[in-house]
Scaffold this active site. Sequence first.
Site, PDB file in Angstrom:
ATOM      1  N   LEU A 139      -3.497  -8.842 -14.336  1.00 54.08           N
ATOM      2  CA  LEU A 139      -5.018  -9.330 -14.209  1.00 54.08           C
ATOM      3  C   LEU A 139      -5.770  -8.006 -13.798  1.00 54.08           C
ATOM      4  CD1 LEU A 139      -6.233  -9.578 -11.256  1.00 54.08           C
ATOM      5  CD2 LEU A 139      -4.744 -11.579 -11.288  1.00 54.08           C
TER       6      LEU A 139
ATOM      7  N   SER B 234       3.927  -9.172  -6.344  1.00 55.14           N
ATOM      8  CA  SER B 234       3.246  -7.704  -5.953  1.00 55.14           C
ATOM      9  C   SER B 234       3.789  -6.794  -6.994  1.00 55.14           C
ATOM     10  CB  SER B 234       3.709  -7.423  -4.283  1.00 55.14           C
ATOM     11  OG  SER B 234       3.319  -8.466  -3.703  1.00 55.14           O
TER      12      SER B 234
ATOM     13  N   CYS C  85      -5.062  -0.153  -6.999  1.00 59.72           N
ATOM     14  CA  CYS C  85      -3.678  -0.037  -7.517  1.00 59.72           C
ATOM     15  C   CYS C  85      -3.667   1.243  -8.309  1.00 59.72           C
ATOM     16  CB  CYS C  85      -3.341  -1.066  -8.479  1.00 59.72           C
ATOM     17  SG  CYS C  85      -3.237  -2.599  -7.361  1.00 59.72           S
ATOM     18  N   PHE C  86      -4.494   1.844  -9.113  1.00 61.18           N
ATOM     19  CA  PHE C  86      -4.044   3.012  -9.971  1.00 61.18           C
ATOM     20  C   PHE C  86      -3.512   4.032  -9.214  1.00 61.18           C
ATOM     21  CE2 PHE C  86      -6.886   2.148 -14.041  1.00 61.18           C
ATOM     22  CZ  PHE C  86      -6.009   0.972 -14.223  1.00 61.18           C
TER      23      PHE C  86
ATOM     24  N   LYS D 154     -15.847  -1.128  -9.744  1.00 62.26           N
ATOM     25  CA  LYS D 154     -16.388  -1.430 -10.993  1.00 62.26           C
ATOM     26  C   LYS D 154     -17.133  -2.728 -10.831  1.00 62.26           C
ATOM     27  CE  LYS D 154     -12.899  -4.389 -12.994  1.00 62.26           C
ATOM     28  NZ  LYS D 154     -11.476  -4.659 -13.861  1.00 62.26           N
TER      29      LYS D 154
ATOM     30  N   PRO E 147       0.768  -1.360  -0.051  1.00 57.02           N
ATOM     31  CA  PRO E 147       0.015  -0.030  -0.044  1.00 57.02           C
ATOM     32  C   PRO E 147       0.776   1.352  -0.034  1.00 57.02           C
ATOM     33  CG  PRO E 147       0.195  -1.023   2.334  1.00 57.02           C
ATOM     34  CD  PRO E 147       0.777  -1.871   1.390  1.00 57.02           C
TER      35      PRO E 147
ATOM     36  N   LEU F 179      -2.660   3.282 -18.337  1.00 60.14           N
ATOM     37  CA  LEU F 179      -4.122   2.923 -18.121  1.00 60.14           C
ATOM     38  C   LEU F 179      -4.985   4.166 -17.528  1.00 60.14           C
ATOM     39  CD1 LEU F 179      -3.939  -0.628 -17.542  1.00 60.14           C
ATOM     40  CD2 LEU F 179      -4.611   0.452 -19.605  1.00 60.14           C
TER      41      LEU F 179
HETATM   42  N1  LIG Z   1      -5.774  -6.472  -7.066  1.00 61.06           N
HETATM   43  C1  LIG Z   1      -5.256  -6.540  -8.210  1.00 61.06           C
HETATM   44  O1  LIG Z   1      -6.210  -6.496  -9.161  1.00 61.06           O
HETATM   45  C2  LIG Z   1      -3.797  -6.498  -8.606  1.00 61.06           C
HETATM   46  C3  LIG Z   1      -2.843  -6.439  -7.374  1.00 61.06           C
HETATM   47  N2  LIG Z   1      -1.649  -6.232  -7.935  1.00 61.06           N
HETATM   48  C4  LIG Z   1      -0.682  -6.088  -6.902  1.00 61.06           C
HETATM   49  O2  LIG Z   1      -0.606  -7.347  -6.013  1.00 61.06           O
HETATM   50  C5  LIG Z   1      -0.082  -7.057  -4.534  1.00 61.06           C
HETATM   51  C6  LIG Z   1      -1.273  -7.691  -3.745  1.00 61.06           C
HETATM   52  O3  LIG Z   1      -2.455  -7.145  -4.036  1.00 61.06           O
HETATM   53  P1  LIG Z   1      -3.880  -7.807  -3.727  1.00 61.06           P
HETATM   54  O4  LIG Z   1      -3.755  -9.256  -3.834  1.00 61.06           O
HETATM   55  O5  LIG Z   1      -4.981  -7.060  -4.378  1.00 61.06           O
HETATM   56  O6  LIG Z   1      -3.821  -7.609  -2.049  1.00 61.06           O
HETATM   57  P2  LIG Z   1      -4.608  -8.374  -1.032  1.00 61.06           P
HETATM   58  O7  LIG Z   1      -4.856  -7.510  -0.035  1.00 61.06           O
HETATM   59  O8  LIG Z   1      -5.847  -8.807  -1.534  1.00 61.06           O
HETATM   60  O9  LIG Z   1      -3.917  -9.618  -0.674  1.00 61.06           O
HETATM   61  C7  LIG Z   1      -2.700  -9.542  -0.008  1.00 61.06           C
HETATM   62  C8  LIG Z   1      -2.574 -10.481   1.087  1.00 61.06           C
HETATM   63  O10 LIG Z   1      -1.169 -10.791   1.534  1.00 61.06           O
HETATM   64  C9  LIG Z   1      -1.177 -11.278   2.944  1.00 61.06           C
HETATM   65  N3  LIG Z   1      -0.102 -10.931   3.508  1.00 61.06           N
HETATM   66  C10 LIG Z   1       0.436  -9.407   3.831  1.00 61.06           C
HETATM   67  N4  LIG Z   1       1.774  -9.893   4.604  1.00 61.06           N
HETATM   68  C11 LIG Z   1       1.798 -11.283   4.590  1.00 61.06           C
HETATM   69  C12 LIG Z   1       3.134 -12.048   4.866  1.00 61.06           C
HETATM   70  N5  LIG Z   1       4.107 -11.480   5.446  1.00 61.06           N
HETATM   71  N6  LIG Z   1       3.059 -13.504   4.702  1.00 61.06           N
HETATM   72  C13 LIG Z   1       1.884 -13.988   4.572  1.00 61.06           C
HETATM   73  N7  LIG Z   1       0.841 -13.177   4.009  1.00 61.06           N
HETATM   74  C14 LIG Z   1       0.864 -11.936   4.063  1.00 61.06           C
HETATM   75  C15 LIG Z   1      -2.435 -10.421   3.599  1.00 61.06           C
HETATM   76  O11 LIG Z   1      -2.841 -10.943   4.866  1.00 61.06           O
HETATM   77  C16 LIG Z   1      -3.544 -10.461   2.365  1.00 61.06           C
HETATM   78  O12 LIG Z   1      -4.395 -11.518   2.727  1.00 61.06           O
HETATM   79  C17 LIG Z   1      -0.094  -5.589  -4.365  1.00 61.06           C
HETATM   80  O13 LIG Z   1       1.077  -5.315  -4.763  1.00 61.06           O
HETATM   81  C18 LIG Z   1      -0.975  -5.035  -5.640  1.00 61.06           C
HETATM   82  O14 LIG Z   1      -0.358  -3.648  -6.399  1.00 61.06           O
HETATM   83  C19 LIG Z   1      -1.016  -6.367  -9.146  1.00 61.06           C
HETATM   84  C20 LIG Z   1      -2.103  -6.684 -10.184  1.00 61.06           C
HETATM   85  C21 LIG Z   1      -3.293  -6.696  -9.923  1.00 61.06           C
HETATM   86  O1  LIG Z   2      -2.424  -3.592 -11.245  1.00 63.95           O
HETATM   87  C1  LIG Z   2      -3.605  -3.732 -10.875  1.00 63.95           C
HETATM   88  O2  LIG Z   2      -4.200  -3.720  -9.749  1.00 63.95           O
HETATM   89  C2  LIG Z   2      -4.552  -3.850 -12.073  1.00 63.95           C
HETATM   90  O3  LIG Z   2      -5.216  -2.590 -12.452  1.00 63.95           O
HETATM   91  C3  LIG Z   2      -5.978  -2.455 -13.432  1.00 63.95           C
HETATM   92  O4  LIG Z   2      -7.282  -3.520 -13.206  1.00 63.95           O
HETATM   93  P1  LIG Z   2      -8.459  -3.159 -12.195  1.00 63.95           P
HETATM   94  O5  LIG Z   2      -7.952  -2.300 -11.015  1.00 63.95           O
HETATM   95  O6  LIG Z   2      -8.730  -4.487 -11.562  1.00 63.95           O
HETATM   96  O7  LIG Z   2      -9.702  -2.598 -13.048  1.00 63.95           O
HETATM   97  P2  LIG Z   2      -9.717  -1.780 -14.556  1.00 63.95           P
HETATM   98  O8  LIG Z   2     -10.614  -2.503 -15.238  1.00 63.95           O
HETATM   99  O9  LIG Z   2      -8.319  -1.137 -14.904  1.00 63.95           O
HETATM  100  O10 LIG Z   2     -10.582  -0.365 -13.732  1.00 63.95           O
HETATM  101  C4  LIG Z   2     -10.136   0.381 -12.831  1.00 63.95           C
HETATM  102  C5  LIG Z   2     -10.828   1.644 -12.521  1.00 63.95           C
HETATM  103  O11 LIG Z   2     -11.007   2.385 -13.693  1.00 63.95           O
HETATM  104  C6  LIG Z   2     -12.453   2.503 -14.186  1.00 63.95           C
HETATM  105  N1  LIG Z   2     -12.159   2.677 -15.617  1.00 63.95           N
HETATM  106  C7  LIG Z   2     -12.107   1.649 -16.330  1.00 63.95           C
HETATM  107  C8  LIG Z   2     -11.860   1.995 -17.786  1.00 63.95           C
HETATM  108  C9  LIG Z   2     -12.775   2.921 -18.622  1.00 63.95           C
HETATM  109  O12 LIG Z   2     -12.632   3.371 -19.687  1.00 63.95           O
HETATM  110  N2  LIG Z   2     -13.210   3.908 -17.702  1.00 63.95           N
HETATM  111  C10 LIG Z   2     -13.113   4.005 -16.274  1.00 63.95           C
HETATM  112  O13 LIG Z   2     -13.538   4.750 -15.442  1.00 63.95           O
HETATM  113  C11 LIG Z   2     -12.990   1.392 -13.632  1.00 63.95           C
HETATM  114  O14 LIG Z   2     -14.347   1.630 -13.528  1.00 63.95           O
HETATM  115  C12 LIG Z   2     -12.391   1.174 -12.201  1.00 63.95           C
HETATM  116  O15 LIG Z   2     -12.927   1.852 -11.363  1.00 63.95           O
HETATM  117  C13 LIG Z   2      -5.309  -2.854 -14.671  1.00 63.95           C
HETATM  118  O16 LIG Z   2      -6.497  -2.824 -15.684  1.00 63.95           O
HETATM  119  C14 LIG Z   2      -4.565  -4.029 -14.582  1.00 63.95           C
HETATM  120  O17 LIG Z   2      -4.146  -4.173 -15.774  1.00 63.95           O
HETATM  121  C15 LIG Z   2      -3.869  -4.112 -13.334  1.00 63.95           C
HETATM  122  O18 LIG Z   2      -3.109  -5.333 -13.382  1.00 63.95           O
END
Ligand SMILES: NC(=O)C1=CN([C@@H]2O[C@H](COP(=O)(O)OP(=O)(O)OC[C@H]3O[C@@H](n4cnc5c(N)ncnc54)[C@H](O)[C@@H]3O)[C@@H](O)[C@H]2O)C=CC1
Ligand SMILES: O=C(O)[C@H]1O[C@H](OP(=O)(O)OP(=O)(O)OC[C@H]2O[C@@H](n3ccc(=O)[nH]c3=O)[C@H](O)[C@@H]2O)[C@H](O)[C@@H](O)[C@@H]1O
Length: 535
Positions: free
Chosen positions: A208, A176, A321-322, A384, A138, A272
Amino acid sequence: MDCRAALPAHSQYIRIQIPPSCLAEFWSSLITSFYFEHFIFTTISNQRKMVKLCGIGAGYVGGPTMAVIALKCPSIEVAVVDISQSRISAWNSDKLPIYEPGLENVVKQCRGKNLIFSTDVERHVQEADIIFVSVNTPTKARGLGAGKAADLTYWESAARMIADVCTSDKIVVEKSTVPVRTAEAIEQILAHKSKGIKYQILSNPEFLSEGTAVQDLLEPDRVLIGGNEGPEGQEAIKKLKDIYAHWVSEDKIITTNIWSAELSKLADNAFLAQRISSINAMSALCEATGAQVSQVSLALSKNPKIGPRFLNASVGFGGSCFQKDILNLVYICECNGLVEVANYWKQVIKVNDYQKSRFVQRVVSSMFNTVSGKKIAVLGFAFKKDTSDTRKTPAIDVCKGLLGDDACLSIYDPRVSADQIKKDLSMNNVQWDHPIHLQPLSSSSSNGLEHVDIAEDVYEATKDAHGICILTEWDEFKGIDFQRVFDDMQKPAFVFDGRNILDVGKLREIGFIVYSIGSPVEQWLNNTVNSAVPF
Ligand SMILES: NC(=O)C1=CN([C@@H]2O[C@H](COP(=O)(O)OP(=O)(O)OC[C@H]3O[C@@H](n4cnc5c(N)ncnc54)[C@H](O)[C@@H]3O)[C@@H](O)[C@H]2O)C=CC1
Ligand SMILES: O=C(O)[C@H]1O[C@H](OP(=O)(O)OP(=O)(O)OC[C@H]2O[C@@H](n3ccc(=O)[nH]c3=O)[C@H](O)[C@@H]2O)[C@H](O)[C@@H](O)[C@@H]1O
């Protein structure tokens, strides 16, 4: 039942006789127990030496990613571990901790076979050949870089634990999203306590999107792997590549040096988000000039140099994330003395904040400059559609803005629980992306919450309301019986469509006063204040 029958001859087992009436209970208690976990993996391992993977962090990334690897690589043992007992219990239950279309099916196919979820972090880390780290990163809330820099506390503690418990060589994969050059810091932590163990760090950022996570993982547009350029780094890259090669074609697997991979992930999210802020900036200009943002988007989308995606104007982007990744990028630029570059990316967030505050301003000013005591129906709270995730959802800022003007909110979201909504509205901004077990159990403040009701459906939320705000683009909102809604609302009845999903013409025919982002504004609404104030 004689358990021996199902097992290979060399497995270690105890013969147990169980009456058929108790079988269901027997299996369900076994499934959640350590013994079963041990038993399954020992049995599989006895048959042949399998590659073992351990995913640290069972969240939105760790859970689905590791589950898809298990699905596509039946010959690999996958353990997903987390320090949160409640998350792991949920992964082992019928109600998974996150909602993702298709995820339940994937998990059910592999769980108890080559996929387990466990809180026994140390054991699985020690036994693994490759460790994927998908813990939270975070925005730092306090100290140096507060409000911008990434908080690497969770990553660092995972790295220290790896260094403490490992007794054999490991590949450690950054899943991460981390600041560029994090691998260097991780390497130092691991090297400090290496006890002669060799670690190779790889950066394999995840791309993803929530709501389509399973599809994105099954058919990724690319897999990015960064590693050290020496022979050991290249060998580690190859090992990870071999895993993805089970289902991803070679041309989609990009390999780079480690710093490029780390930075590419931040750049990807920044690009993005920048597109959304660009179209949202245009939406303000459309409203001022009588242009229609959806028509502008369409025109832009036909330019192959621009392309069609991420051009939907909205109330603002949300998600975990954004914002955090751009703030992180800004911080890195500042630390490198690149003030102009930092300011450029900062503007993406400023426009996003402007868009949210502009929306609130429009609601309040349209309704005779006050929403005090008025019921406003908020439809959609997730950031979303097709996800229950509310992290950094624009709905939080919009609701807080309306509550600040003493509105009474009736909120409905098909996937987000009442508890989650109330927690989000009472939590201060810096707490939201810390692991669930570290967040306050109850609301940190009840400010304004007495004016928040959570409705069971659209019709309950909108009954007697003065206005409706659409804040998530759930498909179900397109099928609302708006005549029925109109009949039950106070008049004049307002609709503020923050996602541009409704048929404005039809709503106006019914009698609604409608605002939709980036559309020519009705005379009524245009007579109101135009300047937006920041939150
Ligand atoms: N949410 C998304 O769509 C995406 C997230 N990311 C990145 O992936 C990373 C994780 O994001 P999320 O999965 O969304 O977070 P999340 O909060 O859903 O999951 C993280 C998990 O890690 C666990 N954790 C933290 N410290 C730990 C430790 N020392 N040992 C074991 N478990 C531990 C927490 O309890 C939590 O369940 C972040 O860096 C984020 O920026 C990347 C792409 C997409
Ligand atoms: O690192 C991450 O966490 C991820 O962040 C985004 O994925 P996500 O946040 O799951 O969702 P998006 O579909 O990108 O939407 C993000 C936000 O933008 C908004 N959005 C998206 C598209 C658009 O045209 N307009 C718009 O307002 C959505 O409603 C939402 O609030 C990226 O699309 C992923 O590639 C990336 O892996």
